[in-house]
Design a protein around this motif. Structure first.
Motif, PDB file in Angstrom:
ATOM      1  N   SER A   1      39.008  38.170  48.937  1.00  0.00           N
ATOM      2  CA  SER A   1      38.862  38.339  47.021  1.00  0.00           C
ATOM      3  C   SER A   1      39.600  36.313  46.693  1.00  0.00           C
ATOM      4  O   SER A   1      40.333  35.893  47.568  1.00  0.00           O
ATOM      5  CB  SER A   1      40.816  38.920  46.879  1.00  0.00           C
ATOM      6  OG  SER A   1      41.349  38.470  47.561  1.00  0.00           O
ATOM      7  N   SER A   2      38.646  36.214  45.715  1.00  0.00           N
ATOM      8  CA  SER A   2      39.577  34.771  45.398  1.00  0.00           C
ATOM      9  C   SER A   2      38.901  33.489  46.111  1.00  0.00           C
ATOM     10  O   SER A   2      39.840  32.516  46.439  1.00  0.00           O
ATOM     11  CB  SER A   2      40.791  35.043  44.794  1.00  0.00           C
ATOM     12  OG  SER A   2      41.718  35.713  44.178  1.00  0.00           O
TER      13      SER A   2
ATOM     14  N   ARG B   1      40.252  41.965  33.891  1.00  0.00           N
ATOM     15  CA  ARG B   1      40.470  40.955  35.221  1.00  0.00           C
ATOM     16  C   ARG B   1      42.321  40.613  35.232  1.00  0.00           C
ATOM     17  O   ARG B   1      42.987  39.419  35.444  1.00  0.00           O
ATOM     18  CB  ARG B   1      39.847  39.866  34.627  1.00  0.00           C
ATOM     19  CG  ARG B   1      38.589  40.513  34.415  1.00  0.00           C
ATOM     20  CD  ARG B   1      38.106  40.199  35.905  1.00  0.00           C
ATOM     21  NE  ARG B   1      36.133  40.384  35.997  1.00  0.00           N
ATOM     22  CZ  ARG B   1      35.701  40.499  36.550  1.00  0.00           C
ATOM     23  NH1 ARG B   1      36.264  40.502  38.222  1.00  0.00           N
ATOM     24  NH2 ARG B   1      34.348  41.106  36.574  1.00  0.00           N
TER      25      ARG B   1
ATOM     26  N   SER C   1      44.841  43.855  39.707  1.00  0.00           N
ATOM     27  CA  SER C   1      44.156  43.423  41.331  1.00  0.00           C
ATOM     28  C   SER C   1      45.388  43.882  42.707  1.00  0.00           C
ATOM     29  O   SER C   1      44.628  44.000  43.492  1.00  0.00           O
ATOM     30  CB  SER C   1      44.535  41.788  41.179  1.00  0.00           C
ATOM     31  OG  SER C   1      43.679  41.416  40.794  1.00  0.00           O
TER      32      SER C   1
ATOM     33  N   ARG D   1      43.053  30.727  47.755  1.00  0.00           N
ATOM     34  CA  ARG D   1      42.164  31.428  46.995  1.00  0.00           C
ATOM     35  C   ARG D   1      43.857  31.787  46.247  1.00  0.00           C
ATOM     36  O   ARG D   1      43.231  31.573  45.064  1.00  0.00           O
ATOM     37  CB  ARG D   1      42.131  32.444  47.542  1.00  0.00           C
ATOM     38  CG  ARG D   1      40.889  31.744  48.838  1.00  0.00           C
ATOM     39  CD  ARG D   1      40.337  33.299  49.701  1.00  0.00           C
ATOM     40  NE  ARG D   1      40.733  33.992  50.925  1.00  0.00           N
ATOM     41  CZ  ARG D   1      41.096  35.172  51.051  1.00  0.00           C
ATOM     42  NH1 ARG D   1      41.678  35.778  50.336  1.00  0.00           N
ATOM     43  NH2 ARG D   1      42.269  34.996  52.878  1.00  0.00           N
TER      44      ARG D   1
ATOM     45  N   ARG E   1      43.530  29.052  43.237  1.00  0.00           N
ATOM     46  CA  ARG E   1      42.796  29.282  41.942  1.00  0.00           C
ATOM     47  C   ARG E   1      42.828  30.394  41.243  1.00  0.00           C
ATOM     48  O   ARG E   1      42.448  30.278  40.261  1.00  0.00           O
ATOM     49  CB  ARG E   1      41.686  29.480  43.065  1.00  0.00           C
ATOM     50  CG  ARG E   1      40.839  28.109  43.744  1.00  0.00           C
ATOM     51  CD  ARG E   1      39.487  28.842  44.380  1.00  0.00           C
ATOM     52  NE  ARG E   1      38.922  27.449  45.568  1.00  0.00           N
ATOM     53  CZ  ARG E   1      38.575  27.469  46.688  1.00  0.00           C
ATOM     54  NH1 ARG E   1      37.801  28.674  47.541  1.00  0.00           N
ATOM     55  NH2 ARG E   1      38.058  27.264  47.808  1.00  0.00           N
ATOM     56  N   ARG E   2      42.987  32.128  42.213  1.00  0.00           N
ATOM     57  CA  ARG E   2      43.709  32.785  41.672  1.00  0.00           C
ATOM     58  C   ARG E   2      44.916  32.465  39.651  1.00  0.00           C
ATOM     59  O   ARG E   2      44.461  32.781  39.568  1.00  0.00           O
ATOM     60  CB  ARG E   2      43.901  34.292  42.283  1.00  0.00           C
ATOM     61  CG  ARG E   2      44.490  35.723  41.150  1.00  0.00           C
ATOM     62  CD  ARG E   2      43.200  36.162  40.864  1.00  0.00           C
ATOM     63  NE  ARG E   2      43.185  37.303  40.641  1.00  0.00           N
ATOM     64  CZ  ARG E   2      42.405  37.832  39.524  1.00  0.00           C
ATOM     65  NH1 ARG E   2      41.312  36.441  38.709  1.00  0.00           N
ATOM     66  NH2 ARG E   2      42.522  38.782  39.057  1.00  0.00           N
ATOM     67  N   TYR E   3      45.644  31.823  40.899  1.00  0.00           N
ATOM     68  CA  TYR E   3      47.420  31.678  39.824  1.00  0.00           C
ATOM     69  C   TYR E   3      46.610  30.772  39.012  1.00  0.00           C
ATOM     70  O   TYR E   3      47.133  31.069  37.329  1.00  0.00           O
ATOM     71  CB  TYR E   3      48.045  30.621  40.992  1.00  0.00           C
ATOM     72  CG  TYR E   3      49.014  29.885  40.265  1.00  0.00           C
ATOM     73  CD1 TYR E   3      50.353  31.182  39.159  1.00  0.00           C
ATOM     74  CD2 TYR E   3      49.591  29.131  39.860  1.00  0.00           C
ATOM     75  CE1 TYR E   3      51.169  31.183  39.033  1.00  0.00           C
ATOM     76  CE2 TYR E   3      50.550  29.133  39.126  1.00  0.00           C
ATOM     77  CZ  TYR E   3      51.747  29.267  38.366  1.00  0.00           C
ATOM     78  OH  TYR E   3      52.979  28.972  37.558  1.00  0.00           O
TER      79      TYR E   3
ATOM     80  N   GLU F   1      43.635  30.386  37.334  1.00  0.00           N
ATOM     81  CA  GLU F   1      42.600  31.364  36.103  1.00  0.00           C
ATOM     82  C   GLU F   1      43.206  32.244  35.242  1.00  0.00           C
ATOM     83  O   GLU F   1      43.144  32.804  34.389  1.00  0.00           O
ATOM     84  CB  GLU F   1      41.586  31.858  37.187  1.00  0.00           C
ATOM     85  CG  GLU F   1      41.030  32.884  36.311  1.00  0.00           C
ATOM     86  CD  GLU F   1      39.968  33.563  37.947  1.00  0.00           C
ATOM     87  OE1 GLU F   1      39.396  34.651  36.834  1.00  0.00           O
ATOM     88  OE2 GLU F   1      40.136  33.834  38.470  1.00  0.00           O
TER      89      GLU F   1
ATOM     90  N   VAL G   1      51.360  36.147  43.405  1.00  0.00           N
ATOM     91  CA  VAL G   1      49.303  36.105  43.300  1.00  0.00           C
ATOM     92  C   VAL G   1      49.283  35.605  44.850  1.00  0.00           C
ATOM     93  O   VAL G   1      48.449  36.578  45.253  1.00  0.00           O
ATOM     94  CB  VAL G   1      49.169  34.692  42.445  1.00  0.00           C
ATOM     95  CG1 VAL G   1      47.792  34.794  42.455  1.00  0.00           C
ATOM     96  CG2 VAL G   1      49.591  35.270  41.362  1.00  0.00           C
TER      97      VAL G   1
ATOM     98  N   VAL H   1      46.999  38.407  47.000  1.00  0.00           N
ATOM     99  CA  VAL H   1      45.241  38.076  47.893  1.00  0.00           C
ATOM    100  C   VAL H   1      46.022  38.485  49.758  1.00  0.00           C
ATOM    101  O   VAL H   1      44.872  39.005  50.125  1.00  0.00           O
ATOM    102  CB  VAL H   1      45.904  35.958  48.144  1.00  0.00           C
ATOM    103  CG1 VAL H   1      44.568  36.107  49.379  1.00  0.00           C
ATOM    104  CG2 VAL H   1      44.765  35.579  46.431  1.00  0.00           C
TER     105      VAL H   1
END
Length: 230
Positions: free
Chosen positions: A12-13, A96, A101, A158, A161-163, A165, A178, A182
């Motif tokens: 993921s991510s 999203r 998630s 990862r 990146r997700r945070y 986004e 987050v 993950v």
């Protein structure tokens, strides 16, 4: 040129969806985000009280509802991107969120859900000329895919990146939350009984922890050219 099937799996991510989407656009292939399909099922579960916020699933009820869950894709006329629909309604933005998630890996671990989604995915890719990303594309959905990529990146990277986004989308989240999500998803994805996340023996490993989006996109393109002699 004969078209092939491209399977991109990973954590993921890890950026696999962005890479898959860009590669498909560059080479003129169709792109399918298999993760979005499971997210749509998770959304259905939340909206219909089939799963709690803590991830407890009424699996018997979910299995009975599966025939009523119709997953599709439509092209956004503005962005040109393929977006997921749930029973005819575009749910691209709804799926999203961190709320989705937090439960999607548990929903995706239900064998009946995986069987239903895999059947749809295989039908979508029957004519080849497709780039599909997910957790089991190269191992279960398209084990004979001509090009298989396994994407990995450090969990901390990862999560960052997700945070970023989620913040850019205006969602209020904490980084620690987050990162926890993950790591939990990694564990569930890799230890589930049905189609666990793993690297196919013939997949090419791509660790993009320290790669820019441009570098990872170029790396994928070069692999494609080498495999197809383009």
């Amino acid at each position: 040129m004969k078209k092939i099937t491209i399977a991109i799996d990973g954590f993921s991510s890890s950026g696999k969806s962005s890479m898959a989407r860009q590669l498909a656009a560059t080479i003129g292939y169709a792109y399918i985000d298999s993760g979005a399909m499971y997210r749509a099922v998770a959304l259905y579960c939340l909206e219909n009280d089939i799963i709690t916020g803590d991830g407890i699933i009424d699996t018997e009820r979910l299995e009975k509802c599966l025939p009523q869950i119709n997953i599709g894709f439509e092209v956004n006329p503005v962005s040109g991107r393929s977006e997921v629909t749930l029973n005819g309604v575009n749910v691209e933005n709804c799926i999203r969120t961190l709320e989705i998630s937090n439960v999607v890996s548990r929903v995706a671990a239900v064998p009946a859900v995986r069987h239903a989604m895999v059947a749809i995915q295989q039908q979508l890719g029957i004519k080849k000329g497709i780039v599909m990303d997910g957790r089991d594309i190269g191992t279960t959905v398209f084990p004979d895919a001509e090009m298989k990529i396994y994407v990995n990146a450090d969990a901390q990277v990862r999560a960052e990146r997700r945070y970023k986004e989620l913040l850019e989308k205006g969602q209020s989240v904490e980084f620690d939350e987050v990162l926890k999500n993950v790591k939990e998803r990694d564990y569930i994805d890799m230890t589930r009984e049905e189609s666990p996340l793993r690297k196919a023996p013939d997949a090419i490993l791509l660790d993009n922890s320290h790669m820019t989006p441009e570098e990872q996109n170029e790396a994928l393109l070069q692999i494609f050219k080498r495999i197809t002699n383009a």
